[in-house]
Design an enzyme around this catalytic site. Structure first.
Site, PDB file in Angstrom:
ATOM      1  CB  VAL A   1      -0.924   0.026   1.238  1.00  0.00           C
ATOM      2  CG1 VAL A   1      -1.839   1.248   1.194  1.00  0.00           C
ATOM      3  CG2 VAL A   1      -1.748  -1.256   1.331  1.00  0.00           C
ATOM      4  CB  CYS A   2       0.957   4.170   0.543  1.00  0.00           C
ATOM      5  SG  CYS A   2       1.378   5.910   0.663  1.00  0.00           S
ATOM      6  CB  THR A   3       5.725   5.003   0.239  1.00  0.00           C
ATOM      7  OG1 THR A   3       5.388   4.989   1.621  1.00  0.00           O
ATOM      8  CG2 THR A   3       5.301   6.322  -0.394  1.00  0.00           C
TER       9      THR A   3
ATOM     10  CB  THR B   1       3.834   4.309  -5.033  1.00  0.00           C
ATOM     11  OG1 THR B   1       4.079   4.509  -3.634  1.00  0.00           O
ATOM     12  CG2 THR B   1       4.371   5.500  -5.809  1.00  0.00           C
TER      13      THR B   1
END
Length: 195
Positions: free
Chosen positions: A105-107, A125
């Site tokens: 998830v995300c970074t 991202t």
């Protein structure tokens, strides 16, 4: 029993970890016959302080987490030190050797990129980190407009709330779209933004 592990670390973005955990743990507890459990873990098994101050106590450490079938690597400011932490990157590479499905998830996807796991693959991202993802590995097919990217044994998702979408997609993939809909309805997740 198959195991989904949600990694926790200092300065993890709260919803990156807790959003997918809500989806997946609700499913695992409500439908135990599906044969999955969800655990949390950190490097040392000790409490972590999240990006906005929430404190979480993991179930396990790296040393005693059960063998994983799915690893979920959330994002947040806490991923930045991981990009330069050779021990952490080596640990991530070892997970690639033993865990059938890696998700982020995300970074969290930046860590996968720094470990060399996204070479030549599509990924996404958080929108503010898309350029960094491309810098970490120019061979990555950066998907700038997708909430999640499923590339078989590796799923990346964009920032924060997109982790919930990714978790529902994962659930549909592991069991069925019907089961994912049942969970979505129960947690009252409606992705249409109110503002």
């Amino acid at each position: 029993m198959k195991t989904i592990g949600v990694l926790l670390f200092h300065d993890v973005e709260e919803l990156d970890a807790v959003g997918p955990w809500e989806v997946l743990s609700h499913w695992a507890r409500t439908y135990p016959d599906d044969g999955y459990r969800v655990v949390t873990f950190s490097r040392d098994g000790e409490q972590v302080r999240c990006a906005k101050g929430l404190r979480l106590v993991p179930d396990h450490s790296y040393d005693d987490v059960p063998p994983l079938d799915v690893l979920l690597y959330p994002g947040g400011r806490g991923t930045r030190p991981h990009l330069r932490d050779e021990d952490q990157l080596a640990w991530v590479r070892r997970q690639r050797e033993t865990v059938p499905l890696l998700t982020s998830v995300c970074t969290g996807s930046l860590v996968y990129a720094a470990a060399g796991l996204l070479r030549g693959r599509p990924a996404t991202t958080h929108w503010k980190s898309l350029d960094l993802l491309a810098e970490l590995d120019p061979t990555i097919d950066v998907r700038r407009d997708e909430r999640f990217v499923d590339d078989g044994d590796l799923i990346t998702s964009a920032g924060v709330s997109s982790g919930i979408d990714m978790a529902l997609h994962l659930l549909a993939r592991l069991v069925s779209r019907e089961r994912a809909r049942e969970v979505r309805e129960h947690i009252e997740y409606d992705p249409a933004p109110p503002v």
